[in-house]
Scaffold this active site. Structure first.
Site, PDB file in Angstrom:
ATOM      1  N   ARG B  49       0.860  -1.187   0.000  1.00 45.16           N
ATOM      2  CA  ARG B  49       0.000   0.000   0.000  1.00 45.16           C
ATOM      3  C   ARG B  49       0.901   1.243   0.000  1.00 45.16           C
ATOM      4  O   ARG B  49       2.107   1.158   0.194  1.00 45.16           O
ATOM      5  CB  ARG B  49      -0.933   0.013   1.204  1.00 45.16           C
ATOM      6  CG  ARG B  49      -0.191  -0.330   2.469  1.00 45.16           C
ATOM      7  CD  ARG B  49      -0.697   0.255   3.714  1.00 45.16           C
ATOM      8  NE  ARG B  49      -0.553   1.685   3.768  1.00 45.16           N
ATOM      9  CZ  ARG B  49       0.589   2.342   4.049  1.00 45.16           C
ATOM     10  NH1 ARG B  49       1.731   1.699   4.265  1.00 45.16           N
ATOM     11  NH2 ARG B  49       0.614   3.671   4.108  1.00 45.16           N
ATOM     12  N   GLY B  50       0.260   2.395  -0.201  1.00 40.54           N
ATOM     13  CA  GLY B  50       1.032   3.631  -0.338  1.00 40.54           C
ATOM     14  C   GLY B  50       1.257   3.853  -1.820  1.00 40.54           C
ATOM     15  O   GLY B  50       1.753   2.971  -2.523  1.00 40.54           O
ATOM     16  N   ALA B  51       0.893   5.052  -2.288  1.00 42.74           N
ATOM     17  CA  ALA B  51       0.913   5.300  -3.730  1.00 42.74           C
ATOM     18  C   ALA B  51       2.257   4.960  -4.383  1.00 42.74           C
ATOM     19  O   ALA B  51       2.282   4.220  -5.380  1.00 42.74           O
ATOM     20  CB  ALA B  51       0.523   6.755  -4.002  1.00 42.74           C
ATOM     21  N   GLN B 204      -3.100   2.685  10.477  1.00 45.26           N
ATOM     22  CA  GLN B 204      -1.777   2.641   9.836  1.00 45.26           C
ATOM     23  C   GLN B 204      -0.685   3.215  10.743  1.00 45.26           C
ATOM     24  O   GLN B 204       0.473   2.815  10.648  1.00 45.26           O
ATOM     25  CB  GLN B 204      -1.783   3.436   8.523  1.00 45.26           C
ATOM     26  CG  GLN B 204      -2.671   2.870   7.430  1.00 45.26           C
ATOM     27  CD  GLN B 204      -4.066   3.461   7.461  1.00 45.26           C
ATOM     28  OE1 GLN B 204      -4.537   3.944   8.493  1.00 45.26           O
ATOM     29  NE2 GLN B 204      -4.757   3.415   6.335  1.00 45.26           N
ATOM     30  N   ASP B 245      -1.865  13.174   0.077  1.00 48.17           N
ATOM     31  CA  ASP B 245      -2.388  12.383  -1.042  1.00 48.17           C
ATOM     32  C   ASP B 245      -2.517  13.209  -2.300  1.00 48.17           C
ATOM     33  O   ASP B 245      -2.370  12.695  -3.405  1.00 48.17           O
ATOM     34  CB  ASP B 245      -3.727  11.765  -0.672  1.00 48.17           C
ATOM     35  CG  ASP B 245      -3.526  10.551   0.195  1.00 48.17           C
ATOM     36  OD1 ASP B 245      -3.413  10.717   1.420  1.00 48.17           O
ATOM     37  OD2 ASP B 245      -3.419   9.441  -0.358  1.00 48.17           O
ATOM     38  N   ASN B 255      -5.146  14.778   2.749  1.00 49.55           N
ATOM     39  CA  ASN B 255      -4.380  13.699   3.363  1.00 49.55           C
ATOM     40  C   ASN B 255      -5.344  12.896   4.234  1.00 49.55           C
ATOM     41  O   ASN B 255      -6.527  13.238   4.361  1.00 49.55           O
ATOM     42  CB  ASN B 255      -3.219  14.277   4.193  1.00 49.55           C
ATOM     43  CG  ASN B 255      -2.230  13.201   4.632  1.00 49.55           C
ATOM     44  OD1 ASN B 255      -1.835  12.351   3.831  1.00 49.55           O
ATOM     45  ND2 ASN B 255      -1.840  13.214   5.890  1.00 49.55           N
TER      46      ASN B 255
END
Lengths: 353, 353
Positions: B49-51, B204, B245, B255
């Protein structure tokens, strides 16, 4: 319908029935306590919680403790049993002020009863104790209702109300404190929407507040604590209302951690912030919030939830139970005696006189 | 030591190794992906996960997809396999911009490679795709390091830093964005304490940020989201740093939900609020935060945690994934290109020129 956290069933040989709050919201289980040990366990393990509810449960717990003292005993033996019952229950939660207060009250009642009459029998003593426990319960129910009646005008038709933790019927013998204000507004036909902060770490908002508002037919939406500011920014919140654990002489208010942040966010968005609590919540021995000692609770409340581990082993945790909201950020304190708008030391002293 | 969320092992017939983030912090499990379907599953189920990390994983996923295309196939068949692999992975998470960006990049690379030479063989095409995936990964690692180098001066010796969600190594191929700033400060010998918001509903912060800071030997303390304001009030927080984000042309920053509240609380307590993100996070097509559409996520993320039910069945839930912090409340945006103090439209345009 507003739920009842606990009630006494029957006369002096009756029992205490209480909702097992550990099981909510998954299951509505009523515990039937016929022995003092069950009340001790219920208080210790948070089956019953909330300062007023604990006080009421303790009073009835003593009635159960005295059922073990046979009617042919003399009043001295009865008082010994009373003292033993009180001491035992006082050890269930070491920092619960209302617990000690209620136990002291029934103990004193017993002493007075016996002192007032020669040859008092144990059954009469037990009846006097039950009458006192009933009085504590009845006063609590009245106190809750009056808080609601005093505050209901702040809940406007069509509004969105944010609350934190559980200051509801489940925390009292009656219809709660902060939530009583909502129940009284509902009785008057007003329609409004309530947002309940879930209230980590113990989730009283999601588990208890959401459940009892749902039971009462009030429109309730659960949010995570970190969403409150964003709701305010979007104009969805018209007022914030919470309970209080302790209020200093100047109006600074200790309540469940997270309340302070809400008060700052409410001020930023021009939203009134209300505190609803019994007048017994004031502690005039404390001048201001800086003097309030904040209890820190076990790290595992934050590190895990239920069976799930949410943080690494051994990681540091900070877990204060309460924080302090400044009087200047409170639009009004609503009590059973009335309303203190823009509270300060002088107005509070006047209110309590 | 800073962990690595994912890495390619071997040459063109190698495999992708990634940390299964679903298992953290309970267990450190490394997934060995030898087939494209495993990468698809990993992206879809948030094992990765995480762009930035998703983009890098997708590039390598295509390399795996093309391993099924035998070396005796022609370049047209190779390009067909490339297109099919890209289309397949693009469906793993429908709103992940970085995923599409990375897939588009390897697809384009393949087209160019084949167009540039007559009779290109499939193995060479696969090598070109691997080279491009490696380039995406290497650029990400560099980007992270530069963000850290550009921002480390804001982390003072002896300070307390608050962060939200996970903008760490686990979200990138390198050492993260917001956390990269902390890692670079640590490299320079500075001592500081980090408070990690647990970040409900998906936690998270507690699960990932706390774990990777602990792995790196940084002093980290987990708090519930509702405790942040109280920490600030007590003077324990010197700076807040989060990822982003999406950042609008004027500096308004979307975000993880909860960031907005932190920005208001930070301003109230005169604490600088920093955003650390790749310069690719700017979306100049969006003038300001009001234009950013906020995704709402499933109610069950809030209603339950793991196996535990935390709210009553059927109760309403509001679960926005993000919120928007105003540019005026951001002390500086730290990117791989430098630092924009007190960001506004003009400074951001200049920064990106």
């Amino acid at each position: 319908m507003v739920v009842r956290a606990l009630r006494w069933v029957g006369a002096v040989d009756g029992f205490l029935e209480l909702i097992d709050q550990r099981r909510l919201p998954g299951a509505l289980v009523k515990l039937r306590c016929t022995e003092i040990e069950q009340v001790y366990e219920a208080i210790k393990t948070l089956a019953v919680r909330g300062a007023p509810a604990i006080g009421v449960a303790a009073g009835y717990g003593v009635v159960l403790g005295m059922q073990s003292c046979a009617d042919d005993k003399n009043s001295g033996q009865g008082l010994a049993c009373l003292a033993k019952s009180c001491d035992y229950l006082a050890s269930a939660r070491p920092t619960a002020v209302n617990l000690f207060w209620a136990l002291e009250r029934v103990r004193k009642k017993g002493d007075e009863f016996v002192a007032g009459r020669t040859g008092a029998d144990v059954r009469s003593l037990r009846e006097a104790i039950l009458a006192e426990a009933n009085a504590i319960c009845r006063e609590d129910i009245d106190m809750c209702r009056r808080i609601g009646e005093n505050g209901e005008r702040f809940i406007k038709d069509g509004s969105g109300i944010l609350t934190h933790c559980n200051a509801g019927a489940l925390a009292t013998a009656g219809q709660g404190t902060a939530l009583s204000v909502l129940f009284e507004a509902q009785k008057r036909g007003r329609k409004f929407k309530v947002y309940a902060d879930e209230t980590r770490p113990l989730l009283q908002g999601a588990r208890l507040t959401a459940w009892e508002l749902q039971q009462a037919g009030i429109d309730v939406t659960v949010i995570c604590d970190n969403m409150a500011g964003w709701l305010m920014k979007q104009g969805r919140i018209s007022a914030v209302i919470t309970g209080a654990d302790r209020i200093a002489a100047n109006g600074d208010t200790a309540n469940k951690v997270g309340t302070y942040s809400l008060s700052i966010l409410a001020r930023e968005h021009d939203i009134p912030f209300y505190v609803a609590a019994p007048s017994s919540t004031f502690d005039l021995g404390i001048q201001g919030g800086a003097e309030i000692v904040i209890e820190e609770r076990p790290a595992d409340e934050v590190r895990s939830f239920g069976e799930s581990k949410v943080a690494p082993d051994g990681v540091g945790v900070y877990n204060p139970a309460f924080d302090v909201t400044e009087a200047g950020d409170i639009a009004a304190i609503i009590t059973d005696r009335g309303v203190i708008e823009k509270p300060d030391t002088a107005k509070i002293a006047e209110h309590l006189r």
